[in-house]
Design a protein around this motif. Structure first.
Motif, mmCIF file in Angstrom:
data_model
loop_
_atom_site.group_PDB
_atom_site.id
_atom_site.type_symbol
_atom_site.label_atom_id
_atom_site.label_comp_id
_atom_site.label_asym_id
_atom_site.label_seq_id
_atom_site.Cartn_x
_atom_site.Cartn_y
_atom_site.Cartn_z
ATOM 1 N N THR A 142 3.764 -0.867 8.444
ATOM 2 C CA THR A 142 3.597 -0.612 9.867
ATOM 3 C C THR A 142 4.725 0.288 10.374
ATOM 4 O O THR A 142 5.887 0.058 10.061
ATOM 5 C CB THR A 142 3.610 -1.950 10.646
ATOM 6 O OG1 THR A 142 2.630 -2.800 10.079
ATOM 7 C CG2 THR A 142 3.323 -1.743 12.112
ATOM 8 N N HIS A 143 4.377 1.297 11.119
ATOM 9 C CA HIS A 143 5.293 2.240 11.773
ATOM 10 C C HIS A 143 5.957 3.239 10.832
ATOM 11 O O HIS A 143 6.746 4.064 11.286
ATOM 12 C CB HIS A 143 6.372 1.513 12.594
ATOM 13 C CG HIS A 143 5.812 0.574 13.604
ATOM 14 N ND1 HIS A 143 5.000 0.975 14.636
ATOM 15 C CD2 HIS A 143 5.917 -0.764 13.716
ATOM 16 C CE1 HIS A 143 4.639 -0.069 15.350
ATOM 17 N NE2 HIS A 143 5.179 -1.148 14.810
ATOM 18 N N GLY A 144 5.671 3.181 9.540
ATOM 19 C CA GLY A 144 6.262 4.154 8.617
ATOM 20 C C GLY A 144 5.891 5.582 8.984
ATOM 21 O O GLY A 144 6.737 6.477 8.985
ATOM 22 N N ARG A 145 4.625 5.805 9.291
ATOM 23 C CA ARG A 145 4.167 7.149 9.665
ATOM 24 C C ARG A 145 4.873 7.625 10.930
ATOM 25 O O ARG A 145 5.324 8.767 11.019
ATOM 26 C CB ARG A 145 2.652 7.159 9.851
ATOM 27 C CG ARG A 145 2.109 8.532 10.180
ATOM 28 C CD ARG A 145 0.593 8.479 10.422
ATOM 29 N NE ARG A 145 0.089 9.799 10.649
ATOM 30 C CZ ARG A 145 -0.636 10.479 9.782
ATOM 31 N NH1 ARG A 145 -0.947 9.951 8.616
ATOM 32 N NH2 ARG A 145 -1.051 11.685 10.075
ATOM 33 N N GLU A 146 4.983 6.742 11.914
ATOM 34 C CA GLU A 146 5.638 7.117 13.179
ATOM 35 C C GLU A 146 7.104 7.473 12.955
ATOM 36 O O GLU A 146 7.623 8.412 13.563
ATOM 37 C CB GLU A 146 5.516 5.981 14.199
ATOM 38 C CG GLU A 146 4.112 5.773 14.718
ATOM 39 C CD GLU A 146 3.237 4.896 13.827
ATOM 40 O OE1 GLU A 146 3.700 4.446 12.739
ATOM 41 O OE2 GLU A 146 2.069 4.671 14.185
ATOM 42 N N ILE A 176 12.250 16.142 0.247
ATOM 43 C CA ILE A 176 11.320 15.032 0.443
ATOM 44 C C ILE A 176 12.070 13.849 1.072
ATOM 45 O O ILE A 176 13.174 13.512 0.660
ATOM 46 C CB ILE A 176 10.690 14.605 -0.896
ATOM 47 C CG1 ILE A 176 9.928 15.777 -1.510
ATOM 48 C CG2 ILE A 176 9.772 13.391 -0.703
ATOM 49 C CD1 ILE A 176 9.442 15.537 -2.925
ATOM 50 N N ILE A 177 11.408 13.219 2.055
ATOM 51 C CA ILE A 177 11.969 12.066 2.748
ATOM 52 C C ILE A 177 10.977 10.922 2.631
ATOM 53 O O ILE A 177 9.790 11.091 2.890
ATOM 54 C CB ILE A 177 12.204 12.390 4.240
ATOM 55 C CG1 ILE A 177 13.171 13.562 4.384
ATOM 56 C CG2 ILE A 177 12.716 11.158 4.986
ATOM 57 C CD1 ILE A 177 13.242 14.129 5.786
ATOM 58 N N ALA A 178 11.468 9.739 2.280
ATOM 59 C CA ALA A 178 10.623 8.541 2.226
ATOM 60 C C ALA A 178 11.051 7.610 3.353
ATOM 61 O O ALA A 178 12.232 7.534 3.686
ATOM 62 C CB ALA A 178 10.765 7.849 0.886
ATOM 63 N N ALA A 179 10.075 6.914 3.946
ATOM 64 C CA ALA A 179 10.394 5.988 5.038
ATOM 65 C C ALA A 179 9.848 4.611 4.724
ATOM 66 O O ALA A 179 8.809 4.462 4.100
ATOM 67 C CB ALA A 179 9.811 6.474 6.356
ATOM 68 N N ILE A 180 10.566 3.613 5.181
ATOM 69 C CA ILE A 180 10.103 2.250 5.119
ATOM 70 C C ILE A 180 9.942 1.794 6.560
ATOM 71 O O ILE A 180 10.904 1.749 7.318
ATOM 72 C CB ILE A 180 11.125 1.343 4.393
ATOM 73 C CG1 ILE A 180 11.302 1.821 2.959
ATOM 74 C CG2 ILE A 180 10.705 -0.110 4.455
ATOM 75 C CD1 ILE A 180 12.407 1.125 2.203
ATOM 76 N N GLY A 181 8.726 1.510 6.939
ATOM 77 C CA GLY A 181 8.466 1.077 8.310
ATOM 78 C C GLY A 181 8.280 -0.418 8.393
ATOM 79 O O GLY A 181 8.107 -1.094 7.399
ATOM 80 N N ASP A 182 8.322 -0.930 9.564
ATOM 81 C CA ASP A 182 7.994 -2.317 9.898
ATOM 82 C C ASP A 182 8.138 -2.515 11.361
ATOM 83 O O ASP A 182 8.546 -1.737 12.112
ATOM 84 C CB ASP A 182 8.845 -3.341 9.147
ATOM 85 C CG ASP A 182 8.124 -3.873 7.907
ATOM 86 O OD1 ASP A 182 8.824 -4.376 7.035
ATOM 87 O OD2 ASP A 182 6.903 -3.781 7.830
#
Length: 94
Positions: A39-43, A88-94
């Motif tokens: 959740t919210h990773g894309r944002e 490249i950037i990776a995100a961890i959402g929550d």
């Protein structure tokens, strides 16, 4: 094209590996974004991309979304990023 993986851990393991070369600037770059599916990773990634675009002349972004955080990106997603992205950037959402 050669892909260099970077170990993000702190400690002795880093000194044993070479770090990937960093671009001198992000002007004209294509930024790869890996959403881990949480959740919210894309944002989070879209906000990062907006901030980078405001600071640099980013040419384009490539967004890929993993099905969930427990699995690596699919081979075709990795190929898309390695062929087209400058950084490249990776995100961890929550």
């Amino acid at each position: 094209m050669t892909v260099t993986l970077i170990d993000p851990t702190v400690g002795p393991a880093i000194s044993e590996r070479r770090l990937a070369a960093r671009p001198a600037t992000l002007d004209g770059a294509v930024i790869g974004l890996i959403n881990n599916g949480k959740t919210h990773g894309r944002e989070i990634l879209e906000r990062i991309a907006d901030n980078l675009c405001a600071k640099y002349r980013i040419r384009d972004t490539i967004l890929v979304t993993k099905p969930n955080s427990a699995f690596p990106a699919a081979p075709e997603q990795i190929e898309k990023l390695t062929k087209g992205a400058t950084a490249i950037i990776a995100a961890i959402g929550d």
